[in-house]
Design a protein around this motif. Structure first.
Motif, PDB file in Angstrom:
ATOM      1  N   GLY A  84     -10.111 -19.932  -9.549  1.00  0.00           N
ATOM      2  CA  GLY A  84     -10.467 -19.911 -10.965  1.00  0.00           C
ATOM      3  C   GLY A  84     -11.516 -18.893 -11.352  1.00  0.00           C
ATOM      4  O   GLY A  84     -11.849 -18.754 -12.526  1.00  0.00           O
ATOM      5  N   THR A  85     -12.034 -18.163 -10.381  1.00  0.00           N
ATOM      6  CA  THR A  85     -13.029 -17.131 -10.689  1.00  0.00           C
ATOM      7  C   THR A  85     -12.375 -15.756 -10.633  1.00  0.00           C
ATOM      8  O   THR A  85     -11.294 -15.588 -10.062  1.00  0.00           O
ATOM      9  N   SER A  86     -13.026 -14.766 -11.207  1.00  0.00           N
ATOM     10  CA  SER A  86     -12.456 -13.411 -11.181  1.00  0.00           C
ATOM     11  C   SER A  86     -12.548 -12.780  -9.796  1.00  0.00           C
ATOM     12  O   SER A  86     -11.820 -11.836  -9.493  1.00  0.00           O
ATOM     13  N   LEU A  87     -13.429 -13.285  -8.954  1.00  0.00           N
ATOM     14  CA  LEU A  87     -13.565 -12.797  -7.578  1.00  0.00           C
ATOM     15  C   LEU A  87     -13.254 -13.964  -6.642  1.00  0.00           C
ATOM     16  O   LEU A  87     -14.100 -14.432  -5.882  1.00  0.00           O
ATOM     17  N   SER A  88     -12.028 -14.413  -6.697  1.00  0.00           N
ATOM     18  CA  SER A  88     -11.603 -15.624  -6.001  1.00  0.00           C
ATOM     19  C   SER A  88     -11.708 -15.498  -4.487  1.00  0.00           C
ATOM     20  O   SER A  88     -11.308 -14.490  -3.910  1.00  0.00           O
ATOM     21  N   SER A  89     -12.182 -16.562  -3.855  1.00  0.00           N
ATOM     22  CA  SER A  89     -12.258 -16.587  -2.392  1.00  0.00           C
ATOM     23  C   SER A  89     -10.989 -17.169  -1.774  1.00  0.00           C
ATOM     24  O   SER A  89     -10.890 -17.260  -0.550  1.00  0.00           O
ATOM     25  N   ILE A  90     -10.031 -17.546  -2.620  1.00  0.00           N
ATOM     26  CA  ILE A  90      -8.738 -18.028  -2.126  1.00  0.00           C
ATOM     27  C   ILE A  90      -7.622 -17.515  -3.027  1.00  0.00           C
ATOM     28  O   ILE A  90      -7.735 -17.540  -4.249  1.00  0.00           O
ATOM     29  N   ILE A  91      -6.575 -16.996  -2.398  1.00  0.00           N
ATOM     30  CA  ILE A  91      -5.368 -16.542  -3.091  1.00  0.00           C
ATOM     31  C   ILE A  91      -4.200 -17.268  -2.432  1.00  0.00           C
ATOM     32  O   ILE A  91      -3.979 -17.143  -1.226  1.00  0.00           O
ATOM     33  N   ILE A  92      -3.464 -18.019  -3.233  1.00  0.00           N
ATOM     34  CA  ILE A  92      -2.284 -18.737  -2.724  1.00  0.00           C
ATOM     35  C   ILE A  92      -1.056 -18.161  -3.414  1.00  0.00           C
ATOM     36  O   ILE A  92      -1.000 -18.118  -4.648  1.00  0.00           O
ATOM     37  N   GLY A 108     -10.367  -8.085 -16.293  1.00  0.00           N
ATOM     38  CA  GLY A 108      -9.631  -9.231 -15.785  1.00  0.00           C
ATOM     39  C   GLY A 108      -9.514  -9.180 -14.280  1.00  0.00           C
ATOM     40  O   GLY A 108     -10.234  -8.442 -13.601  1.00  0.00           O
ATOM     41  N   HIS A 109      -8.579  -9.957 -13.747  1.00  0.00           N
ATOM     42  CA  HIS A 109      -8.403  -9.993 -12.293  1.00  0.00           C
ATOM     43  C   HIS A 109      -6.928 -10.064 -11.886  1.00  0.00           C
ATOM     44  O   HIS A 109      -6.624 -10.340 -10.742  1.00  0.00           O
ATOM     45  N   LEU A 110      -6.015  -9.759 -12.832  1.00  0.00           N
ATOM     46  CA  LEU A 110      -4.593  -9.771 -12.515  1.00  0.00           C
ATOM     47  C   LEU A 110      -3.892  -8.705 -13.354  1.00  0.00           C
ATOM     48  O   LEU A 110      -4.116  -8.615 -14.559  1.00  0.00           O
ATOM     49  N   TRP A 111      -3.043  -7.906 -12.666  1.00  0.00           N
ATOM     50  CA  TRP A 111      -2.301  -6.847 -13.333  1.00  0.00           C
ATOM     51  C   TRP A 111      -0.877  -6.857 -12.797  1.00  0.00           C
ATOM     52  O   TRP A 111      -0.660  -7.176 -11.625  1.00  0.00           O
TER      53      TRP A 111
END
Length: 126
Positions: free
Chosen positions: A111-119, A33-36
């Protein structure tokens, strides 16, 4: 109001921490995943530095832009009454005063696991 931070930079280890300022628990990161999460921290994956810069926007939840990909909406314990957004190598990207010992945080990505934007939207006094 505008966000407190709106920056673009390559992120080593492709990981951002949204956490209590001061004492905090690192989430168990298993690579799936991409969130812990832990009680005091949310770790969110982003674009690896080798692939380019990640745009990171941090501010009051009412003031930040949003995407249609909300990745997290929950609370973290913030006994310090501050939330720090930082890279894995302890580089503070933003610090937000919360005024409360339990803070609602929302995180949006592309929306991707290697997101280019984090808000990161922090609900202060909520």
């Amino acid at each position: 109001m505008s966000p407190l931070a709106d920056i673009r930079l390559p992120i080593h280890n492709a990981l951002i921490y949204v956490r209590n300022t001061g004492d905090w628990d690192v989430p168990a990161i298993n690579g799936i995943g991409h969130l812990w999460t832990s009680k005091t921290c949310v770790a969110v994956g982003c674009l690896p530095d080798i692939d380019g810069a990640t745009r990171i926007i941090v501010g009051d939840a009412a003031d930040v832009p949003r995407t249609e990909h909300e990745t997290f909406d929950g609370r973290i314990e913030t006994p310090s009454k501050f939330v720090t957004v930082e890279s894995v190598y302890d580089h503070d990207l933003a610090v937000v005063t919360t005024g409360t010992s339990s803070t609602r945080v929302q995180i949006w990505t592309d929306g991707t696991s290697l997101s280019s934007i984090i808000i990161v939207g922090v609900h202060r006094h909520d």
